[in-house]
Design an enzyme around this catalytic site. Structure first.
Site, PDB file in Angstrom:
ATOM      1  N   LYS A 119       0.853  -1.183   0.000  1.00  0.00           N
ATOM      2  CA  LYS A 119       0.000   0.000   0.000  1.00  0.00           C
ATOM      3  C   LYS A 119       0.893   1.239   0.000  1.00  0.00           C
ATOM      4  O   LYS A 119       1.738   1.395   0.884  1.00  0.00           O
ATOM      5  CB  LYS A 119      -0.918   0.008   1.219  1.00  0.00           C
ATOM      6  N   ASP A 130     -14.090   0.272  12.425  1.00  0.00           N
ATOM      7  CA  ASP A 130     -14.739   0.028  11.134  1.00  0.00           C
ATOM      8  C   ASP A 130     -14.946  -1.471  10.921  1.00  0.00           C
ATOM      9  O   ASP A 130     -14.699  -1.994   9.843  1.00  0.00           O
ATOM     10  CB  ASP A 130     -13.893   0.619  10.003  1.00  0.00           C
TER      11      ASP A 130
END
Length: 712
Positions: free
Chosen positions: A39, A133
């Site tokens: 990432k 989340d």
């Protein structure tokens, strides 16, 4: 970007997705030879100190979490202006896709998934990290059936000063009431979200729905969820009570730690009902009567189903879990603007709560009832007592009690003296007497599944507990191969029998993955229980590029699970190397052939040419593939027989009818032909022909013809 190597180690390969602040690539760790997910922060954020700090915090937080149920972060760093995180490359499918495909899942499977997520959260919470989340899109189901919690991208340490906009983070369908209102968050916020995940898994739908994020968020604050059993009658009441306790509006009414929730789910899976009821005894009342299908009741889309071990579904078909996650991150980014409006919900929700409270005080006309104490009553007496108050008898369970004789109620849920709406169902447990009052015969559990073993034990009043797996070549993996108490033996009712599941023979045959693509082959090797060594790449004329040529150990060989298997993957046919061809014109044929062979070429003598001559031309000059054939043309030598000057009539080249000649000498390059006895000396390049007896001397280049005797 494809040729970039980050940190001198991580080769960036193909792009597999992009999100709100980062791009995700498939990559290769050149040191360990394994596929990874990389990432990288988008350039527009890399120069922003606050975003850079957030990115760094995410990497440090996630890297500190070590759990089999959390995606591993291997490394992170900064290379020039690029911030990057190196993560585990996942295979499998996300839980959301599984629910979309199969509808509601089996209660046992949901409890197993929930217990693993709870274990992952427990690790994070002990590091003071709140995920914030938790949702099915962030739960990846691996090929072995276990899960991985991913995306700590908005996770933060409890006391961090970063990402203060708590209310805009997370997804509206799964956020806790306190998260919606912008309040401080603790571990119970993740527990609330996990409750909604389990709710969706057992019903096939989220509890609160609306046209926009604000509507959904307000429902999180104000509305009670329908009990899951109203949407799916197959939902186990005990699991329903666990889910609803997770989803209590007040954090204080939920499970207080992920460990506590994990232990309760573990007890549920082990059939320890009393422990489950104790853990949920403080649950505020919820209507639990199963309504007939009609208005307001949405059935599960397809009943119940077991979660598959490996599925690739919907638009994610053919993608790895990491690629799915990257695509989902991009989807989150697209929705980011819409979700920003949640930032104002704190104030709106506070006003809404006040209004709701006022309406409740002034205008709520729902009839309420006080639950009576049923302890010591019989079932019939309990039914009458409940009916007098407008309540209903719920589920009936039986267990052992040292305090209440057989036939009397010793536990109830909800508990006595609670104010609940009329029509609420009250579940009871009826005593079977003291646990030592009777004995029962231990059933034979051999070759049963864990579920069937638990059921068979419960039928005779025993409890079951799963022990460590054991190798057994005669019992299929995952079925009972041994038990703590011998079948047919007598033990007290209520005792626990430990059963052991087979892990198979301990050895597996290496799958035949020849001619399969590398990813498919790797997946099959790992599913068979083997470890993968770094892939080796070789040339092959018979196997297409990218497919497996062979493995070591070879296909079909039996080895212990965990043995390392190496894949040899085809690079396609080897292309011959172009190299310089030696220039061999004017070489003798033998020297020319040797020079060509030394460089890897194959010399060929032109048809009709003599190997005794010198090379006058070659078929290829410049460069050619190693091993190419080079045709050589030669010139036949003009002097075939040397002159010795001797008079022996038997010597070659001497006419026995002539007089003996005086030995002569030939000097220089001579391409002429000398016939007969020659006693003269020829010097220089001679291209003429001398015939007869010659005793003179010819000097220089001769191009004439000399016939007869020369005396000059």
């Amino acid at each position: 970007m494809s040729a970039m190597v980050l940190g001198g180690r991580y080769q960036v390969q193909d792009k597999i997705g992009a999100g709100g602040m980062a791009t995700v690539y498939r990559g290769l760790d050149e040191v360990l030879g394994r596929t990874v997910a990389i990432k990288t922060m988008l350039p527009q954020y890399a120069n922003d100190p606050s975003f850079a700090a957030r990115f760094k915090q995410e990497a440090q937080a996630a890297a500190a979490l070590q759990s089999p149920y959390i995606v591993s972060v291997y490394d992170w760093g900064k290379d020039a202006d690029t911030y990057y995180i190196v993560m585990e490359y996942l295979r499998g499918t996300d839980l959301k896709s599984g629910i979309r495909k199969h509808g509601a899942l089996d209660c046992k499977k949901v409890a197993q998934i929930g217990s693993q997520i709870a274990q992952a959260l427990s690790v994070a919470h002990k590091h003071d990290i709140i995920h914030r989340d938790i949702k099915p899109q962030n739960i990846m189901v691996q090929p072995d059936g276990n899960i991985k919690v991913m995306d700590f991208g908005i996770a933060r340490a409890k006391n961090s000063h970063l990402t203060q906009d708590n209310s805009v983070l997370g997804t509206a369908h799964y956020v806790s009431p306190e998260q919606t209102q912008g309040k401080d968050l603790g571990p119970t916020t993740d527990i609330y979200s996990l409750g909604i995940v389990m709710y969706e898994a057992v019903t096939g739908q989220v509890p609160f729905q609306g046209d926009d994020a604000i509507t959904v968020a307000l429902k999180q604050v104000n509305e009670q969820p329908k009990p899951p059993s109203q949407l799916n009658p197959a939902v186990d009441p005990s699991l329903e009570s666990i889910i609803l306790k997770c989803m209590q509006k007040s954090p204080a009414d939920r499970f207080q730690t992920a460990d506590e929730l994990y232990r309760t789910l573990r007890d549920y899976l082990a059939g320890r009902m009393q422990a489950v009821n104790t853990a949920t005894s403080m649950l505020p009342a919820q209507p639990t009567n199963k309504l007939e299908r009609g208005a307001g009741v949405v059935p599960a889309t397809s009943g119940t189903a077991s979660m598959p071990r490996v599925e690739r579904t919907n638009r994610y078909r053919g993608q790895s879990a990491t690629e799915q996650a990257a695509e989902q991150e991009a989807e989150r980014a697209r929705k980011h603007k819409r979700n920003v409006v949640l930032g104002v919900i704190g104030g709106v929700a506070a006003v809404a709560i006040a209004i709701v409270a006022l309406v409740s005080v002034l205008g709520n006309r729902t009839a309420m009832a006080t639950i009576p104490s049923l302890a010591g009553m019989t079932q019939e007496q309990a039914e009458d007592a409940l009916a007098e108050r407008g309540l209903e008898l719920g589920d009936i369970d039986r267990g052992f009690s040292e305090d209440y004789p057989e036939g009397q109620i010793y536990d109830q849920d909800p508990s006595a003296l609670r104010e609940v709406p009329e029509g609420t169902r009250v579940n009871i447990r009826i005593s079977r007497g003291p646990s030592g009052a009777e004995e029962t015969e231990v059933p034979d559990l051999t070759n049963l599944t864990p579920e069937d073993a638990e059921r068979k034990l419960q039928e005779v009043g025993l409890l079951g507990r799963e022990g460590e797996s054991r190798e057994d070549e005669n019992i299929e993996q995952g079925r009972v191969c041994d038990q703590s108490d011998e079948p047919g033996s007598k033990i007290r009712v209520g005792q626990t029998v430990t059963y052991y599941l087979s892990s198979g023979s301990g050895q597996e045959s290496v799958p035949d993955v020849s001619n399969k693509d590398e990813e498919t082959a790797a997946s099959e090797i790992e599913e068979a229980g083997f470890e993968l060594a770094p892939t080796q790449y070789i040339y092959s004329d018979s196997v297409s590029e990218g497919n497996v040529v062979y493995t070591t150990p070879s296909a079909g060989e039996s080895h212990d699970r965990g043995t390392t298997v190496t894949l040899y993957v085809s690079l396609g046919p080897e292309q011959p190397e172009e190299i310089n061809v030696p220039y061999v014109v004017s070489y003798s044929y033998y020297d020319a052939a040797a020079a060509l062979r030394n460089q890897g070429f194959t010399p060929i003598l032109a048809s009709g040419n003599s190997a005794e001559g010198k090379v006058t031309s070659q078929s290829i000059t410049g460069t050619a593939p190693r091993g190419a054939e080079i045709v050589l043309t030669t010139q036949t030598p003009t002097v075939t027989e040397p002159s010795t000057g001797q008079t022996d009539p038997e010597l070659p080249g001497q006419d026995p009818d002539d007089e003996p000649s005086t030995p002569g000498t030939t000097t220089g390059d001579n391409t002429s032909t000398t016939t007969g006895d020659n006693t003269g000396t020829t010097t220089g390049d001679n291209t003429g022909t001398t015939t007869g007896d010659n005793n003179g001397t010819t000097t220089g280049a001769e191009s004439g013809t000399h016939t007869g005797l020369s005396s000059n």
